[in-house]
Enzyme design. Structure first.
Site, PDB file in Angstrom:
ATOM      1  N   LYS A  76      33.232   3.822   1.780  1.00  0.00           N
ATOM      2  CA  LYS A  76      34.248   4.702   2.378  1.00  0.00           C
ATOM      3  C   LYS A  76      35.367   3.956   3.120  1.00  0.00           C
ATOM      4  O   LYS A  76      36.469   4.473   3.246  1.00  0.00           O
ATOM      5  CB  LYS A  76      33.588   5.679   3.364  1.00  0.00           C
ATOM      6  CG  LYS A  76      32.741   6.749   2.687  1.00  0.00           C
ATOM      7  CD  LYS A  76      32.235   7.763   3.706  1.00  0.00           C
ATOM      8  CE  LYS A  76      31.198   8.671   3.103  1.00  0.00           C
ATOM      9  NZ  LYS A  76      30.830   9.782   3.986  1.00  0.00           N
ATOM     10  N   ASP A 112      35.052  14.733   5.494  1.00  0.00           N
ATOM     11  CA  ASP A 112      33.784  14.836   6.231  1.00  0.00           C
ATOM     12  C   ASP A 112      33.975  15.529   7.584  1.00  0.00           C
ATOM     13  O   ASP A 112      33.233  16.450   7.930  1.00  0.00           O
ATOM     14  CB  ASP A 112      33.185  13.448   6.474  1.00  0.00           C
ATOM     15  CG  ASP A 112      32.641  12.815   5.196  1.00  0.00           C
ATOM     16  OD1 ASP A 112      32.142  13.555   4.335  1.00  0.00           O
ATOM     17  OD2 ASP A 112      32.720  11.580   5.085  1.00  0.00           O
TER      18      ASP A 112
END
Ligand code: ATR
Length: 289
Positions: A76, A112
């Site tokens: 990420k 997220d």
């Protein structure tokens, strides 16, 4: 169906999730259910990408005509180097979990944090403004959540971490975004005697399978008026949530965060509202499989 919802040359839409390891991912089940529920012809596959092939894999998104991919552990942060544009929030958070391919231009987003906040609002606390929030942990997951939380104008955000210095660094970095402070987990008993907390959010992995009996903070620090939320969804009810529920707290688990981070990704890729119920039930079935 409009042209924008077809893949290259009218082929089915292509999606995937890049990670290492990747075999455990529930994203293909969830997104396949979403595509089916929307009547879209498309495929979403797990993509096992080693760190040294990440750059090639990202180039492959354009070469192969993927409409979008999710990016998971451990890529990420590194993936930000390889996309063309990084969305401002993702830049601040320092992580990208969703890439959109718009005619060969790759844009990285972080869904997220906003996914978690949408889940918290829809499932537990509709209005976060003015609320006093305790966030336990300050790693990658906490950064996304705290950033998205600060956009909701909470009354205050207290970050408690095992390593105080790291929590203090994060509080300093985002001091301009809202009322944010830091402390050690060990100082909480003292601090909570003097401060009011409405919502407690565990962002650490403490309590996650297989060490399901562990607690990130002592249960005695919880009060019945608190909403207690845990990012963990395996198990769906962590020890923290079980103890909170037992004393009368409203509880919220991490399943919604997973579903809504996927929902935002689906919405960025297709421009359509995500079929939340179908996505949630697909994840639940695959967790039970
Ligand atoms: P993630 O991306 O899941 O947030 P991370 O960036 O490694 O993972 O961050 C993990 C967070 O959980 C940190 O805040 C970590 O505390 P430290 O900064 O003190 O390491 C916290 N954490 C992880 N395991 C923990 C444990 N057993 N007890 C207390 N805190 C823990």
């Amino acid at each position: 169906m409009g042209n924008e919802l077809k893949g290259k040359n009218g082929l089915p839409l292509l999606f995937g999730v890049m990670g290492d390891p990747i075999s455990q991912t529930k994203s293909p089940a969830m997104h396949s259910a979403a595509l089916a529920a929307e009547g879209l012809a498309g495929t979403y596959v797990p993509l096992h990408v080693k760190q040294e092939r990440l750059e090639d894999a990202v180039k492959g998104i354009v070469a192969l005509g993927y409409r979008g991919v999710n990016v998971t552990v451990p890529h990420k942060v590194d993936v930000m180097k390889y996309v063309d544009v990084v969305d401002e929030a993702a830049k601040q958070i320092g992580a990208v979990n969703t890439i959109v391919n718009e005619d060969g231009v790759l844009t990285g987003y972080n869904t997220d944090g906003i996914g978690y906040i949408r889940s918290l609002k829809e499932e537990a606390v509709p209005d976060l403004s003015g609320k006093h929030v305790l966030v336990i942990g300050c790693g990658g997951a906490a950064r996304g959540i705290v950033y998205a939380l600060l956009q909701e104008k909470p009354g205050s955000v207290l970050i408690a971490n095992r390593t105080v210095a790291k929590a203090q660094e994060l509080a300093d970095e985002w001091a301009h975004l809202g009322a944010i402070s830091a402390c050690g987990v060990g100082d909480l008993a003292q601090i909570l005697q003097e401060s009011h907390i409405d919502i407690v959010i565990n962002t650490t992995s403490v309590g996650m399978y297989p060490k399901t009996g562990e607690l990130p903070i002592p249960a005695e620090l919880l009060s019945p008026h608190m909403v207690v939320s845990d990012l963990i969804y395996n198990p769906l009810k962590t020890e923290l949530l079980a103890r909170a529920e037992a004393i009368g707290c409203r509880i919220h688990n991490g399943l919604g965060m997973f579903v809504y981070q996927g929902a935002y990704a689906f919405e960025y890729w297709t421009g359509r509202p995500a079929p939340i119920a179908a996505m949630r039930s697909a994840v639940l079935s695959s967790l039970q499989a």
